[in-house]
Design a protein around this motif. Structure first.
Motif, PDB file in Angstrom:
ATOM      1  N   THR A 134       0.833  -1.201   0.000  1.00 28.41           N
ATOM      2  CA  THR A 134       0.000   0.000   0.000  1.00 28.41           C
ATOM      3  C   THR A 134       0.868   1.251   0.000  1.00 28.41           C
TER       4      THR A 134
ATOM      5  N   THR B  36      -2.541   4.846 -12.498  1.00 27.41           N
ATOM      6  CA  THR B  36      -1.832   4.494 -11.263  1.00 27.41           C
ATOM      7  C   THR B  36      -2.340   5.338 -10.097  1.00 27.41           C
TER       8      THR B  36
ATOM      9  N   ILE C 111      -7.963  -2.339 -13.260  1.00 23.55           N
ATOM     10  CA  ILE C 111      -7.030  -1.329 -12.753  1.00 23.55           C
ATOM     11  C   ILE C 111      -6.138  -1.925 -11.666  1.00 23.55           C
ATOM     12  N   MET C 112      -6.721  -2.674 -10.754  1.00 25.87           N
ATOM     13  CA  MET C 112      -5.912  -3.273  -9.688  1.00 25.87           C
ATOM     14  C   MET C 112      -4.985  -4.356 -10.253  1.00 25.87           C
TER      15      MET C 112
ATOM     16  N   GLY D 254      -1.947  -2.946 -11.873  1.00 20.80           N
ATOM     17  CA  GLY D 254      -1.052  -2.294 -10.922  1.00 20.80           C
ATOM     18  C   GLY D 254       0.241  -3.059 -10.704  1.00 20.80           C
TER      19      GLY D 254
ATOM     20  N   GLN E 244      -5.357   3.858  -8.299  1.00 22.58           N
ATOM     21  CA  GLN E 244      -5.240   2.635  -7.507  1.00 22.58           C
ATOM     22  C   GLN E 244      -5.464   2.860  -6.021  1.00 22.58           C
TER      23      GLN E 244
ATOM     24  N   VAL F 262       2.100   1.850  -3.494  1.00 26.07           N
ATOM     25  CA  VAL F 262       1.019   2.380  -4.330  1.00 26.07           C
ATOM     26  C   VAL F 262       0.821   3.855  -4.032  1.00 26.07           C
TER      27      VAL F 262
ATOM     28  N   SER G 252      -8.228   1.069  -3.887  1.00 27.97           N
ATOM     29  CA  SER G 252      -7.751   0.187  -2.829  1.00 27.97           C
ATOM     30  C   SER G 252      -8.372   0.557  -1.487  1.00 27.97           C
TER      31      SER G 252
ATOM     32  N   ALA H 256       1.330   6.789  -6.644  1.00 32.39           N
ATOM     33  CA  ALA H 256       0.153   7.601  -6.969  1.00 32.39           C
ATOM     34  C   ALA H 256       0.404   9.081  -6.721  1.00 32.39           C
TER      35      ALA H 256
ATOM     36  N   LEU I 279      -1.063   0.496 -17.019  1.00 29.78           N
ATOM     37  CA  LEU I 279      -1.630   1.708 -16.436  1.00 29.78           C
ATOM     38  C   LEU I 279      -0.807   2.924 -16.822  1.00 29.78           C
TER      39      LEU I 279
END
Length: 171
Positions: free
Chosen positions: A3, A125, A66-67, A70, A128, A6, A132, A10, A120
């Motif tokens: 996480t 990105t 999308i996930m 990733g 995400q 990500v 999430s 992001a 992506l």
């Protein structure tokens, strides 16, 4: 990808992107309520683009794609095998829509047979993390939602039984 990774990916090039406070959300809700109460002047013009975007990113296939992307570029058939229940047509439509919205790129390699990869974009990105977070919220609250649904269904069923037991007013 963690996480934290990500989040870092992001936020790259977009400082302050996800800094939304409860106070800001309440202010936005009050503003929306005010616009709705004032007769919607210009409201549909403002909301149409947002509604279209939310419809795209909110459907179950777009969220999954999308996930899935990733973790890196994927080929069409690889995604089709990984996403159980999606038809070839639905995957094609979903990928086209995501590409049109600038969330996914499609790269064709001049090989025989042609190789096509999907990946992506930076915009994709950046989506995400919100997806999430929404998924984590849904998972954390699934039992409460299931309990609420059961209560609602039970109450609706008991109201239906009660109303069907009333004597008829027809003479």
């Amino acid at each position: 990808m963690t996480t934290a990774a990500v989040r870092k990916k992001a936020h790259r090039g977009n400082p302050g992107h996800m800094k939304v406070t409860t106070a800001k959300v309440k202010a936005m809700s009050r503003e929306l309520e005010g616009r709705l109460r004032s007769g919607h002047e210009g409201f549909s013009d403002d909301c149409k683009p947002v509604t279209d975007i939310l419809a795209r990113i909110g459907d179950k296939w777009s969220v999954l794609i999308i996930m899935l992307l990733g973790s890196g570029p994927k080929r069409f058939n690889e995604m089709r095998r990984l996403v159980h229940g999606i038809s070839q047509r639905m995957l094609t439509l979903t990928l086209r829509g995501l590409e049109r919205d600038g969330l996914v790129t499609r790269t064709v390699f001049p090989t025989i047979p042609p190789r096509v990869d999907y990946e992506l974009t930076p915009l994709g990105t950046s989506l995400q993390l919100p997806i999430s977070n929404l998924g984590e919220w849904a998972y954390a609250n699934r039992m409460k939602i299931e309990a609420a649904r059961s209560r609602f269904d039970r109450d609706a069923a008991s109201k239906k039984v009660t109303s069907s037991q009333r004597p008829s007013l027809q003479g």
